[in-house]
Design an enzyme around this catalytic site. Structure first.
Site, PDB file in Angstrom:
ATOM      1  N   ASP A   8       0.700  -1.210   0.143  1.00  0.00           N
ATOM      2  CA  ASP A   8       0.058  -0.126  -0.078  1.00  0.00           C
ATOM      3  C   ASP A   8       0.858   1.258   0.106  1.00  0.00           C
ATOM      4  O   ASP A   8       1.801   1.395   0.945  1.00  0.00           O
ATOM      5  CB  ASP A   8      -0.947   0.169   1.363  1.00  0.00           C
ATOM      6  CG  ASP A   8      -1.945  -1.134   1.056  1.00  0.00           C
ATOM      7  OD1 ASP A   8      -2.002  -1.868  -0.044  1.00  0.00           O
ATOM      8  OD2 ASP A   8      -2.626  -1.060   2.036  1.00  0.00           O
ATOM      9  N   ASP A 130     -15.303  -3.011  -2.043  1.00  0.00           N
ATOM     10  CA  ASP A 130     -14.821  -2.830  -0.385  1.00  0.00           C
ATOM     11  C   ASP A 130     -16.237  -2.576   0.336  1.00  0.00           C
ATOM     12  O   ASP A 130     -16.873  -1.664  -0.107  1.00  0.00           O
ATOM     13  CB  ASP A 130     -14.087  -1.662  -0.382  1.00  0.00           C
ATOM     14  CG  ASP A 130     -12.737  -1.716  -1.302  1.00  0.00           C
ATOM     15  OD1 ASP A 130     -12.296  -2.791  -1.613  1.00  0.00           O
ATOM     16  OD2 ASP A 130     -12.374  -0.679  -1.835  1.00  0.00           O
TER      17      ASP A 130
END
Length: 243
Positions: A8, A130
């Site tokens: 990330d 998500d």
């Protein structure tokens, strides 16, 4: 099942967030390329990259780091999400050597983009869903819609997407285990390969996903960075499962 390390990217660094909160970031490295090399050395068969700044900005911010990783490992499949809102961005990433572009927010707000992308870049598009309490979130998880993840996933069944990455926001970065029931429910509701994300914290989570069946892959972040999960051991378990 394959185990996929997550890298990330925030402000050029490798970080992990808790429940997607940018203010709650743990920095693990300031060298994304070295981090990618580390996971390659540990036996990674694919890398999952996320441009966190891009997810909020709506356009790539850490593209340079992504491109450098793709160039350094031309034979390693790489998937990138975060800030992908148009075909041009997808084209640039694929031209740089990225294998799959993950469309998240834009898939929810502009489903036609997914269809266009699948036609234009066949075999190179993944949808990222998500969810919080089963409802799809967008804009770097800053907004929660009224759309169920399962129903949203069904919209993309016939588009030609290569996979769906399903993340349970409540579990992400919290080291509390995967939401196996919700992930399996999604996997059995659609014909698209499902990649589990959010909460993978130990080898037991990998085993639980294997026992549940129907899951193509599992993304792991904080657990491998904090040595709670050994990437090589996890992949070995997957390879030997069901032999």
């Amino acid at each position: 099942m394959i185990v996929i390390p997550a890298i990330d990217l925030k402000d050029g660094q490798c970080v992990r967030l808790r429940q997607g909160e940018m203010e709650d970031a743990t920095v693990f490295s300031d060298d994304p390329l070295a981090t990618a090399q580390h996971w390659v050395d540990q036996g990674a068969r694919r890398l999952h990259l996320v441009d966190l700044n891009g997810a909020f900005a709506g356009n790539p911010v850490n593209g340079e780091a992504v491109n450098a990783i793709a160039k350094a490992f031309p034979d390693l499949p790489v998937q990138i999400g975060g800030g992908i809102r148009d075909l041009k961005t997808i084209e640039r990433y694929l031209d740089a050597g990225v294998t799959w572009a993950i469309i998240g927010t834009a898939a929810v707000k502009n489903p036609e983009l997914v269809r266009e992308a699948c036609r234009e870049f066949e075999g190179h598009i993944i949808v990222g869903l998500d969810a919080k309490d089963g409802l799809v979130a967008t804009e770097g998880w800053a907004e929660v819609s009224d759309q169920q993840a399962t129903e949203m996933a069904k919209r993309f069944e016939d588009c030609g997407v290569s996979a769906i990455v399903y993340t349970d926001i409540a579990r992400d970065g919290m080291m509390q285990g995967v939401n196996v029931p919700a992930t399996v429910e999604l996997a059995r509701a659609v014909r698209v390969p499902i990649i589990a994300s959010g909460g993978v914290s130990s080898i037991d989570d990998i085993r639980e996903l294997l026992e549940a069946g129907d899951i193509y892959g599992a993304i792991t972040g904080r657990a491998i960075y904090e040595d709670k999960l050994d990437l090589g051991e996890a992949q070995k378990l997957c390879d030997e499962w069901g032999k």
